[in-house]
Design an enzyme around this catalytic site. Structure first.
Site: not given
Length: 728
Positions: A348, A384
């Site tokens: 993330d 990401e």
């Protein structure tokens, strides 16, 4: 109770069958106390007797699995200097492998009195905070083997442990919403039948629910609020919150889930949040790292160390310049691979991990450590590739070995199918693997993790049903969530009984699913998209732990045709390597003597695309030829991979188009195998011979078209034709 000296490594609590070794890193500490708690909450404090290299340690014989513990760290309290020690705050071990209890947001959890952020709060927090649990590390993995599915054969299913299973009627009620629920044969059979090869689980590291959400009657559903990087979230364990839930059992249950998924050939990828923790900014609670060694664990503002650098939008960022923070991240990753047998990670806001100083640096130490690690470098690594800091959008800039969520793929495919002008060339690049982003540094098409929807944003159903977000249920006056959704409601906002609009929406869903599954790269489906799951226009369901975000399994009856369509196209992808090449297209013959290029582009009139055609700002239709005889890959035995050849006819216009097929040099006969306009997908016999059409309850004969013949590509639809007659 007297502690033995013990060992400074490994960090955390390690049970050896006779006792437990406890260790804690803190460079600024003056004294560390280990705090043991019995079932009634009574506390026993034991001073850790030894410190080596700033690691405090001690061994307690007779202490075993199930023991609850925490730490109290003595040292200076000087927030302006980045020091926030307070022995009145019970601190969670950053290396805790299991966590029990909860944080109740009592004032004692904070280092300052409410209303006086510059003051000091010496109230004891032990009764209001979660504790670590000593675990039993032993588990019978039986004959478990990782599936090791190659990237180019992978189909990812992004899923939420609780949301996927909590409402499933065929899973026993006690197991719904848990690791055991995901491992239930009913759930595994569904995933296997759908054809996915990996589940990408939204955060399962121990996380907490924000006070501001609890006060609104909401919860941190997504879980991007980690507090312990080695512990599986206890809220996803069967019996969580009941008196018969033994502390630490979530570890055994998680391992059993992984073992069951592996047995079915499904990999497990974890969405991990190493960019920040749940302690928030300078006004957040003191739960763990802040009170242990604030300056080492967090990025602080250099000219005023009371405050935290925030590249994540959550209040803090981990300090990846610190070798001890990097050690925590690497130890956590290695633990999940070696002990929990995880097959990969999705990082993330991964750009934050590359901010050693200020800018994102692809040569950051974190990448060096990952690349040289003999364990972590061998699993799937998905970034990401952005954060919220300056220069944080880094799609295409991560180093080799990494794959990336391709945000440009998402945006381009959405724009193309909603009829935006000037997207034709970009669209062609995205569906062929985004070589402009990944080829220059030696990566392959599978570096692109392709997706149209993900947990963050509209579901696929909502993407074609809403022009605007509808997040009122989140309690933030619809200010939260993205405003640039690139969605199109097909003429009416939200639910409608208009048959023309509902038919168009169904076609648009099929268009995007088929485009995703037949593009070069690695496709990722959002759970429930294959059955038309809706969040009623909410594009930021992070706090909605309820029916709004849960998968509604009654949709399998209402939208069974969409599930069957998705399953059939996934099967087509698995059966045909031309859709999952390991190498980029060359745009030319790949062997001497070949006449056909590996890829060719045509106008709907059957003419090869010219430069002028590519530059047209209003091109919404295109035909692409994929040459199955020119894949250029070798199989695992070194044999040349060959496949059938295909034509893909894309039409994003609002009118039908008569598409002229290429001449006989490309193939003398073609058969329609996918038609998103009608929802038809052809089945194949074992020998690859086309035998019929699967289209819900509407079997028909396959349509065949000769070279230079025409076929109607319906408005806003995709046709896939398979070559059934050899080139002339």
């Amino acid at each position: 109770m007297q502690a033995w000296p013990g060992s400074p490594y490994p960090l955390g609590a390690t049970y050896d069958g006779a006792g437990t070794n406890f260790t804690l890193f803190s460079e600024a500490a003056e004294r560390v106390e280990l705090c043991l708690f019995d079932a009634a909450g009574h506390e026993t404090r034991v001073r850790l007797p030894e410190v080596d290299g700033f690691v405090w340690h001690g061994y307690l014989p007779g202490i075993g699995p199930g023991q609850q513990y925490g730490f109290r760290v003595h040292g200076p309290y000087e927030p302006a200097a980045g020091l926030r020690h307070n022995p009145n705050k019970l601190l969670l071990d950053p290396y805790a492998k299991a966590v029990t209890g909860s944080f109740d947001w009592d004032e004692s959890l904070f280092g300052y009195p409410f209303g006086d952020p510059d003051g000091r709060n010496d109230a004891d927090s032990a009764a209001h905070t979660a504790k670590g649990v000593v675990i039993n590390p032993f588990f019978d993995w039986a004959n478990d083997r990782p599936p090791n599915t190659p990237y180019n054969e992978t189909v990812i299913y992004e899923a939420h442990v609780r949301g996927l299973t909590i409402a499933h009627p065929e899973i026993p009620e006690a197991l719904r919403g848990t690791y055991s629920g995901l491992a239930h044969p009913t759930m595994i059979d569904y995933l296997v039948d759908l054809g996915v090869t990996a589940v990408e689980l939204m955060p399962v590291h121990q996380f907490l629910h924000d006070d501001v959400l609890l006060k609104r009657g909401l919860r941190n559903y997504w879980g991007y609020n980690t507090i312990a990087y080695l512990a599986p979230h206890d809220g996803y364990a069967a019996g969580a919150g009941t008196t018969n839930a033994a502390p630490g059992n979530q570890v055994q249950e998680f391992k059993a889930m992984v073992r069951a998924l592996h047995e079915a050939g499904i990999e497990v990828i974890l969405d991990v949040v190493y960019n920040h923790t749940a302690e928030g900014n300078h006004l957040g609670p003191t739960l763990s790292m802040r009170g242990i060694d604030n300056e080492n664990y967090y990025r602080l503002v250099e000219d005023d160390m009371r405050y935290y650098m925030d590249y994540t939008g959550t209040g803090n960022s981990l300090n990846v310049r610190s070798p001890h923070t990097l050690q925590l991240i690497m130890d956590s990753l290695r633990y999940w691979v070696t002990e929990m047998r995880i097959d990969g990670f999705r990082f993330d806001l991964a750009a934050t991990l590359a901010r050693e100083f200020y800018d994102v640096d692809r040569l950051a130490t974190f990448f060096d450590l990952v690349h040289q690690d003999p364990v972590i470098s061998q699993v799937k690594l998905i970034a990401e590739p952005w954060d919220v800091g300056p220069g944080g959008y880094q799609v295409g800039n991560f180093p080799p070995l990494w794959t990336e969520w391709n945000g440009q793929y998402r945006d381009t495919v959405r724009d193309f199918w909603r009829g935006e002008p000037a997207t034709l060339g970009e669209f062609a690049s995205r569906i062929t693997g985004s070589s402009d982003l990944y080829q220059d540094d030696g990566r392959r098409p599978y570096a692109s993790i392709n997706f149209v929807t993900a947990h963050d944003g509209f579901t696929l159903h909502d993407l074609v049903s809403y022009n605007h977000k509808h997040n009122e249920a989140n309690g933030e006056d619809n200010r939260d969530g993205a405003d640039d959704n690139r969605s199109w409601n097909c003429g009416t906002e939200g639910p409608t009984d208009d048959e023309k609009i509902t038919d168009l929406r169904a076609r648009q869903r099929r268009n995007m699913l088929a485009t995703l599954l037949l593009s070069q790269g690695v496709p990722m489906l959002l759970h429930g998209d294959e059955m038309g799951r809706t969040q009623q226009g909410n594009n930021n369901g992070y706090c909605q732990d309820n029916e709004l975000s849960w998968v509604d399994w009654s949709l399998t009856d209402r939208n069974g045709d969409l599930i069957e369509f998705t399953r059939a196209v996934i099967e087509m992808r698995h059966n045909h390597p031309v859709f999952r090449r390991r190498r980029y297209f060359a745009g030319r013959p790949i062997r001497r003597g070949d006449e056909l290029r590996d890829i060719a582009w045509f106008t709907p009139g059957g003419e090869e695309m010219s430069e002028q055609d590519w530059e047209s700002g209003f091109g919404r239709s295109i035909v692409v030829f994929l040459n199955g005889d020119a894949i250029g890959d070798l199989d695992r035995r070194g044999e040349r991979v060959r496949d059938d050849s295909f034509l893909l006819c894309f039409n994003a216009h609002d009118d039908d188009i008569e598409t002229t097929l290429p001449g006989a040099g490309y193939g003398t006969e073609w058969s329609v195998v996918v038609d998103t306009g009608s929802g038809e997908v052809l089945a194949e016999s074992g020998g690859g011979v086309i035998v019929g059409v699967v289209a819900g309850d509407r079997p028909t004969e396959p349509r065949t078209i000769a070279a230079n013949g025409t076929v109607t590509t319906a408005a806003r639809s995709l046709l896939v034709l398979q070559r059934t007659g050899a080139p002339a």
